[in-house]
Scaffold this motif. Sequence first.
Motif, PDB file in Angstrom:
ATOM      1  N   ASP A   1     -36.323 -31.933   8.156  1.00 59.57           N
ATOM      2  CA  ASP A   1     -35.518 -32.701   9.005  1.00 59.57           C
ATOM      3  C   ASP A   1     -36.498 -33.559   9.821  1.00 59.57           C
ATOM      4  O   ASP A   1     -35.603 -34.374  10.307  1.00 59.57           O
ATOM      5  CB  ASP A   1     -35.955 -31.355  10.379  1.00 59.57           C
TER       6      ASP A   1
ATOM      7  N   ARG B   1     -31.096 -28.648  11.786  1.00 63.93           N
ATOM      8  CA  ARG B   1     -31.585 -29.045  12.542  1.00 63.93           C
ATOM      9  C   ARG B   1     -30.906 -28.076  13.016  1.00 63.93           C
ATOM     10  O   ARG B   1     -32.016 -27.580  14.242  1.00 63.93           O
ATOM     11  CB  ARG B   1     -30.948 -29.816  13.392  1.00 63.93           C
TER      12      ARG B   1
ATOM     13  N   GLN C   1     -28.566 -31.695   6.968  1.00 64.95           N
ATOM     14  CA  GLN C   1     -29.090 -32.073   8.130  1.00 64.95           C
ATOM     15  C   GLN C   1     -29.099 -31.450   9.379  1.00 64.95           C
ATOM     16  O   GLN C   1     -29.671 -30.595  10.477  1.00 64.95           O
ATOM     17  CB  GLN C   1     -29.145 -33.632   8.282  1.00 64.95           C
TER      18      GLN C   1
ATOM     19  N   GLU D   1     -32.832 -39.422  20.284  1.00 66.69           N
ATOM     20  CA  GLU D   1     -32.014 -38.189  19.851  1.00 66.69           C
ATOM     21  C   GLU D   1     -33.192 -37.538  19.505  1.00 66.69           C
ATOM     22  O   GLU D   1     -33.386 -36.052  19.432  1.00 66.69           O
ATOM     23  CB  GLU D   1     -31.589 -38.716  18.548  1.00 66.69           C
ATOM     24  N   ALA D   2     -34.241 -38.656  19.212  1.00 69.50           N
ATOM     25  CA  ALA D   2     -35.867 -37.969  18.695  1.00 69.50           C
ATOM     26  C   ALA D   2     -36.387 -37.077  19.541  1.00 69.50           C
ATOM     27  O   ALA D   2     -37.953 -36.747  19.856  1.00 69.50           O
ATOM     28  CB  ALA D   2     -36.577 -38.558  17.743  1.00 69.50           C
TER      29      ALA D   2
ATOM     30  N   SER E   1     -42.623 -40.102   9.157  1.00 69.27           N
ATOM     31  CA  SER E   1     -42.293 -39.069   8.773  1.00 69.27           C
ATOM     32  C   SER E   1     -43.694 -38.285   9.173  1.00 69.27           C
ATOM     33  O   SER E   1     -43.932 -37.605   9.804  1.00 69.27           O
ATOM     34  CB  SER E   1     -42.282 -38.703   7.898  1.00 69.27           C
TER      35      SER E   1
ATOM     36  N   SER F   1     -31.463 -35.082  24.038  1.00 67.07           N
ATOM     37  CA  SER F   1     -31.751 -34.372  22.903  1.00 67.07           C
ATOM     38  C   SER F   1     -31.075 -32.646  23.035  1.00 67.07           C
ATOM     39  O   SER F   1     -31.863 -32.031  23.819  1.00 67.07           O
ATOM     40  CB  SER F   1     -32.993 -35.083  22.214  1.00 67.07           C
TER      41      SER F   1
ATOM     42  N   HIS G   1     -31.553 -44.116  19.334  1.00 63.75           N
ATOM     43  CA  HIS G   1     -32.187 -42.617  17.936  1.00 63.75           C
ATOM     44  C   HIS G   1     -33.537 -42.108  18.436  1.00 63.75           C
ATOM     45  O   HIS G   1     -34.053 -40.695  18.476  1.00 63.75           O
ATOM     46  CB  HIS G   1     -33.124 -43.253  16.811  1.00 63.75           C
TER      47      HIS G   1
ATOM     48  N   ARG H   1     -34.124 -38.003   9.850  1.00 61.08           N
ATOM     49  CA  ARG H   1     -34.305 -38.679  11.079  1.00 61.08           C
ATOM     50  C   ARG H   1     -35.126 -39.670  10.986  1.00 61.08           C
ATOM     51  O   ARG H   1     -34.494 -40.610  11.632  1.00 61.08           O
ATOM     52  CB  ARG H   1     -34.776 -37.409  12.698  1.00 61.08           C
ATOM     53  N   GLU H   2     -36.083 -40.053  10.626  1.00 59.20           N
ATOM     54  CA  GLU H   2     -36.738 -40.995  10.454  1.00 59.20           C
ATOM     55  C   GLU H   2     -36.270 -41.679   9.391  1.00 59.20           C
ATOM     56  O   GLU H   2     -36.952 -42.941   8.760  1.00 59.20           O
ATOM     57  CB  GLU H   2     -38.832 -40.575  10.199  1.00 59.20           C
TER      58      GLU H   2
ATOM     59  N   SER I   1     -25.021 -35.121  18.020  1.00 60.51           N
ATOM     60  CA  SER I   1     -25.560 -34.549  18.323  1.00 60.51           C
ATOM     61  C   SER I   1     -26.175 -34.487  19.990  1.00 60.51           C
ATOM     62  O   SER I   1     -27.068 -33.370  19.852  1.00 60.51           O
ATOM     63  CB  SER I   1     -27.010 -34.921  16.923  1.00 60.51           C
TER      64      SER I   1
END
Length: 315
Positions: free
Chosen positions: A15, A74, A70, A142-143, A26, A288, A139, A19-20, A159
Amino acid sequence: MNINKIDLNLLIYLDVLLRECNVTRSASKLNITQPAMSNGLKRLRDLLNDPLLVRTSEGMKPTEKALRLQPVVRKVLLELEEALQPEANFNERTSTRVFRIMASDYAASTVIPRLLNRLRENAPGITLDIMTPSDVTFHDVEAGRIDMAINRFEELPQSFHQKSIWLDDFVCMMSSDNPLRHNFNLESYLQSQHIWVSKTGFGVGVGMDPNDVQKLGWVDEALQSIDKTRSIRVFTRSYHTAMHLALEQDLIATLPRKVAMINRNNPDLAIIEPPFVIPKIELKMIWSSLLHHDASHIWFRRQVIELANELKKQI
């Protein structure tokens, strides 16, 4: 493939890696060493029989199989996290949480002051960290590094969770001494000099071209639809600057009503309905999935919606 061979750590690794798209970042996110992260990626590659991330001239990019996996990974992790979440109520009276918000100038002018007043009364220990659109990316939202983004969005990643705050129309603001206020129509509007205010999105902005109508935004697109253009004297990214400049006798600012109403009691400024139709704009808040079930975040989202409903009744 036998699913018994997959442990939870590998799903978490996958995951974060997807994302990274960077082993070092990561590892930092998971607070493990880079060799441990590299080993986890190797195990995933062997297990799934796919490279998952491949090196390109633009950095590491996910493979087709990784892109298919992905959203599934998630979803599994989010549902597991929700199921394991302890039952706990958020106490806003004693909380010292910091909420980080990306707010456009429009949102910062209309929503944030009222939100701060609401927090001052009900949650005195909570702090707001307000960022501009150029400070963050999708991003970051989202994170979960940003709690919320409040802006007008044309397109959003699927998302994200989102909620409409309100719809807003437009008014014209000018000096009370501007002679046009007594004979204000489309002809006099077009003969005037105008203040343009930016519609802001993510990313650093660039200089404006008065001839590039497609980038000028709502007001000029509305004028283009009736084959008209206005003469722009000043470009600004700040609604407060636009309202201050509107004090000049030869300038007109056309801006959202809820911004203009900040100065509705200023006798030196006149607020007048525009002499042509401008489509309404929608202000949204997005956040998110990682924060969606957090008790403090649920409470905070409710504060924003409640104050927005109060403002809609006032204006």
